[in-house]
Design a protein around this motif. Structure first.
Motif, PDB file in Angstrom:
ATOM      1  N   LEU A 147      23.779  58.565 127.357  1.00 39.98           N
ATOM      2  CA  LEU A 147      22.721  57.748 127.926  1.00 39.98           C
ATOM      3  C   LEU A 147      22.903  57.391 129.384  1.00 39.98           C
ATOM      4  CD1 LEU A 147      21.462  56.027 125.087  1.00 39.98           C
ATOM      5  CD2 LEU A 147      21.156  54.581 127.006  1.00 39.98           C
ATOM      6  N   LYS A 148      24.156  57.175 129.769  1.00 37.74           N
ATOM      7  CA  LYS A 148      24.410  56.405 130.985  1.00 37.74           C
ATOM      8  C   LYS A 148      23.891  57.050 132.261  1.00 37.74           C
ATOM      9  CE  LYS A 148      28.956  58.299 131.759  1.00 37.74           C
ATOM     10  NZ  LYS A 148      30.332  58.321 131.363  1.00 37.74           N
ATOM     11  N   ASN A 149      23.801  58.370 132.310  1.00 43.15           N
ATOM     12  CA  ASN A 149      23.348  59.002 133.550  1.00 43.15           C
ATOM     13  C   ASN A 149      21.860  59.338 133.558  1.00 43.15           C
ATOM     14  OD1 ASN A 149      25.916  58.926 134.759  1.00 43.15           O
ATOM     15  ND2 ASN A 149      26.521  60.731 133.571  1.00 43.15           N
ATOM     16  N   ARG A 150      21.178  58.970 132.507  1.00 43.86           N
ATOM     17  CA  ARG A 150      19.757  59.302 132.441  1.00 43.86           C
ATOM     18  C   ARG A 150      18.970  58.371 133.361  1.00 43.86           C
ATOM     19  NH1 ARG A 150      18.962  62.635 127.773  1.00 43.86           N
ATOM     20  NH2 ARG A 150      16.803  62.721 128.461  1.00 43.86           N
ATOM     21  N   LYS A 151      17.892  58.920 133.914  1.00 45.37           N
ATOM     22  CA  LYS A 151      17.169  58.174 134.935  1.00 45.37           C
ATOM     23  C   LYS A 151      15.709  57.935 134.572  1.00 45.37           C
ATOM     24  CE  LYS A 151      20.094  59.328 138.824  1.00 45.37           C
ATOM     25  NZ  LYS A 151      21.217  59.397 137.907  1.00 45.37           N
ATOM     26  N   THR A 152      15.464  57.666 133.337  1.00 45.53           N
ATOM     27  CA  THR A 152      14.080  57.404 132.971  1.00 45.53           C
ATOM     28  C   THR A 152      14.029  56.183 132.055  1.00 45.53           C
ATOM     29  OG1 THR A 152      12.094  58.389 132.004  1.00 45.53           O
ATOM     30  CG2 THR A 152      14.189  59.022 131.041  1.00 45.53           C
ATOM     31  N   ILE A 154      13.957  53.867 128.745  1.00 51.45           N
ATOM     32  CA  ILE A 154      14.847  53.905 127.583  1.00 51.45           C
ATOM     33  C   ILE A 154      14.217  54.579 126.368  1.00 51.45           C
ATOM     34  CG2 ILE A 154      14.210  51.522 126.931  1.00 51.45           C
ATOM     35  CD1 ILE A 154      17.619  53.224 126.293  1.00 51.45           C
ATOM     36  N   LYS A 155      12.927  54.355 126.146  1.00 49.58           N
ATOM     37  CA  LYS A 155      12.371  54.885 124.899  1.00 49.58           C
ATOM     38  C   LYS A 155      12.411  56.406 124.775  1.00 49.58           C
ATOM     39  CE  LYS A 155       8.648  55.266 121.692  1.00 49.58           C
ATOM     40  NZ  LYS A 155       7.419  54.784 121.087  1.00 49.58           N
ATOM     41  N   PRO A 156      11.928  57.140 125.788  1.00 45.78           N
ATOM     42  CA  PRO A 156      11.990  58.602 125.651  1.00 45.78           C
ATOM     43  C   PRO A 156      13.418  59.116 125.443  1.00 45.78           C
ATOM     44  CG  PRO A 156      10.695  57.984 127.584  1.00 45.78           C
ATOM     45  CD  PRO A 156      11.231  56.719 127.008  1.00 45.78           C
ATOM     46  N   VAL A 157      14.387  58.425 126.007  1.00 49.60           N
ATOM     47  CA  VAL A 157      15.772  58.872 125.833  1.00 49.60           C
ATOM     48  C   VAL A 157      16.245  58.615 124.401  1.00 49.60           C
ATOM     49  CG1 VAL A 157      18.141  58.540 126.621  1.00 49.60           C
ATOM     50  CG2 VAL A 157      16.283  58.614 128.271  1.00 49.60           C
ATOM     51  N   GLU A 184       9.884  50.421 128.425  1.00 48.80           N
ATOM     52  CA  GLU A 184       9.840  50.986 129.774  1.00 48.80           C
ATOM     53  C   GLU A 184      10.948  50.423 130.667  1.00 48.80           C
ATOM     54  OE1 GLU A 184       5.641  50.204 130.483  1.00 48.80           O
ATOM     55  OE2 GLU A 184       5.281  52.359 130.507  1.00 48.80           O
ATOM     56  N   SER A 185      11.972  49.899 130.075  1.00 47.65           N
ATOM     57  CA  SER A 185      13.133  49.492 130.863  1.00 47.65           C
ATOM     58  C   SER A 185      13.837  50.739 131.389  1.00 47.65           C
ATOM     59  CB  SER A 185      14.103  48.686 129.996  1.00 47.65           C
ATOM     60  OG  SER A 185      13.507  47.471 129.601  1.00 47.65           O
ATOM     61  N   LYS A 186      14.299  50.639 132.620  1.00 46.62           N
ATOM     62  CA  LYS A 186      15.004  51.770 133.240  1.00 46.62           C
ATOM     63  C   LYS A 186      16.483  51.738 132.869  1.00 46.62           C
ATOM     64  CE  LYS A 186      12.189  53.960 136.320  1.00 46.62           C
ATOM     65  NZ  LYS A 186      12.007  53.224 137.565  1.00 46.62           N
ATOM     66  N   ILE A 187      16.972  52.843 132.422  1.00 42.86           N
ATOM     67  CA  ILE A 187      18.369  52.883 131.997  1.00 42.86           C
ATOM     68  C   ILE A 187      19.321  52.522 133.129  1.00 42.86           C
ATOM     69  CG2 ILE A 187      20.214  54.435 131.223  1.00 42.86           C
ATOM     70  CD1 ILE A 187      18.146  55.760 129.475  1.00 42.86           C
ATOM     71  N   TRP A 257       8.286  39.099 123.943  1.00 45.08           N
ATOM     72  CA  TRP A 257       9.566  39.132 123.228  1.00 45.08           C
ATOM     73  C   TRP A 257      10.526  40.145 123.832  1.00 45.08           C
ATOM     74  CZ3 TRP A 257      12.425  36.455 119.972  1.00 45.08           C
ATOM     75  CH2 TRP A 257      13.366  37.075 119.147  1.00 45.08           C
ATOM     76  N   GLN A 258       9.981  41.242 124.352  1.00 48.41           N
ATOM     77  CA  GLN A 258      10.816  42.336 124.833  1.00 48.41           C
ATOM     78  C   GLN A 258      10.849  42.353 126.360  1.00 48.41           C
ATOM     79  OE1 GLN A 258       8.584  44.838 121.695  1.00 48.41           O
ATOM     80  NE2 GLN A 258      10.301  46.124 122.285  1.00 48.41           N
ATOM     81  N   LYS A 259      12.038  42.154 126.880  1.00 45.77           N
ATOM     82  CA  LYS A 259      12.220  42.021 128.310  1.00 45.77           C
ATOM     83  C   LYS A 259      12.250  43.391 128.995  1.00 45.77           C
ATOM     84  CE  LYS A 259      15.665  40.097 131.483  1.00 45.77           C
ATOM     85  NZ  LYS A 259      17.085  39.723 131.561  1.00 45.77           N
ATOM     86  N   LYS A 260      11.466  43.503 130.058  1.00 47.50           N
ATOM     87  CA  LYS A 260      11.493  44.758 130.823  1.00 47.50           C
ATOM     88  C   LYS A 260      12.557  44.672 131.910  1.00 47.50           C
ATOM     89  CE  LYS A 260       7.607  47.021 131.989  1.00 47.50           C
ATOM     90  NZ  LYS A 260       6.497  47.593 132.781  1.00 47.50           N
ATOM     91  N   ILE A 261      13.478  45.602 131.860  1.00 47.57           N
ATOM     92  CA  ILE A 261      14.566  45.619 132.827  1.00 47.57           C
ATOM     93  C   ILE A 261      14.335  46.766 133.794  1.00 47.57           C
ATOM     94  CG2 ILE A 261      17.072  45.824 133.112  1.00 47.57           C
ATOM     95  CD1 ILE A 261      16.954  45.034 129.917  1.00 47.57           C
ATOM     96  N   ASP A 262      14.078  46.435 135.033  1.00 47.04           N
ATOM     97  CA  ASP A 262      13.906  47.500 136.028  1.00 47.04           C
ATOM     98  C   ASP A 262      14.289  46.964 137.396  1.00 47.04           C
ATOM     99  OD1 ASP A 262      11.823  45.840 136.539  1.00 47.04           O
ATOM    100  OD2 ASP A 262      10.245  47.291 136.034  1.00 47.04           O
TER     101      ASP A 262
END
Length: 262
Positions: A147-152, A154-157, A184-187, A257-262
């Motif tokens: 996961l850690k190097n992915r750049k999109t 979270i869900k699609p990953v 849609e939080s960014k990894i 409820w779900q926090k977007k992290i970007d």
DNA sequence: TCCTATGTTGTCAT
DNA sequence: AATGACAACATAGG
């Protein structure tokens, strides 16, 4: 239906009905579901019996008392049905094995996204497809590394079978809901701790779903599955569940409820 | 008629 | 070589 817990059900069903019986016939109504020539399936499987099965993610492998290992994927609409009389053949049982005892195993696939393949080695098949270990057995370390190097987002990953084999669309939504993280939080913006909370939620969702045999109505009340629809409300906040698209797939979110992290 | 559906895979661009 | 975005695949049902 078939994501990890559903395919686990199919495995139990298969093991309870179809092992150690001589295969006497193979029928396929649509060769597009076969990844090898039809004759290869007939020639290699008739006369053999299924000896053991193994599930990796949504892939289902069946070893025989010979070289070939059968590989099944259920696609969006697949399932197995064991039945006796020809007249009981389910409408969408496009592939059918007949056993010496007269019973049949039908591979139903309404939408024909499922398929069968043949291989000689589960390990090499898994490597070839770059399939990760089954999400149920996956270690935190392997998950984190994938996961850690992915750049999109979270869900699609999470839906990538190279990351955590077996996670599908409803599970990804459920996992992120349980982890209180927006799909849609960014990894790259997420802390290791947050990724770990997703990993933990993944394990919880898997074990719960398997324990409840993928009967959604039996899931705990605070599971999104009870409200995963357009007029649903968040169990925790009461707010509307929002339907959107992430990575091209229908996605249900409780925005408060779900926090977007970007 | 148009849209959607629990999944993968090929193509194309980066 | 990898990665990401997205169309394509086939079909039923609302």
């Amino acid at each position: 239906m078939p994501e990890l817990p559903e395919v686990e059900n199919f495995k139990k069903y298969f093991d309870g009905t179809s092992l150690n019986q001589k295969i006497v016939a193979f029928d396929c109504a649509d060769d597009r579901l076969l990844k090898q020539a039809r004759d290869l399936f007939s020639n290699q499987l008739i006369g053999k019996h299924f000896e053991s099965s193994k599930r990796i993610g949504k892939y289902f492998f069946v070893e025989t008392n010979g070289d070939p290992t059968l590989v099944m994927h259920f696609g969006m609409t697949g399932r197995l049905t064991y039945y006796k009389d020809q007249e009981d053949r389910p409408k969408f049982a496009h592939i059918v094995f007949e056993f010496e005892n007269g019973f049949h195993l039908g591979f139903e696939n309404k939408r024909k996204f499922g398929w069968m393949d043949l291989t000689t080695s589960i390990d090499s098949y898994q490597k070839e497809k770059k399939l990760s270990d089954d999400a149920r057995d996956l270690s935190w370390k392997a998950f984190y590394n994938a996961l850690k190097n992915r750049k999109t987002f979270i869900k699609p990953v999470l839906l990538d079978q190279k990351v955590a084999a077996g996670i599908g669309n409803w599970m990804a939504d459920e996992i992120l809901y349980q982890a209180k993280i927006h799909p849609e939080s960014k990894i790259e913006a997420m802390k290791e701790k947050q990724l770990k909370s997703i990993f933990d939620a993944m394990k919880k969702v898997i074990e719960t779903a398997i324990e409840k045999e993928a009967v959604y109505a039996d899931f705990p009340q605070d599971f999104l599955m009870h409200n995963r629809r357009e007029d649903g409300n968040c169990y925790h906040t009461g707010d509307d569940i929002i339907k959107t698209k992430v990575g091209g797939r229908a996605t249900y979110i409780s925005p408060s409820w779900q926090k977007k992290i970007d």
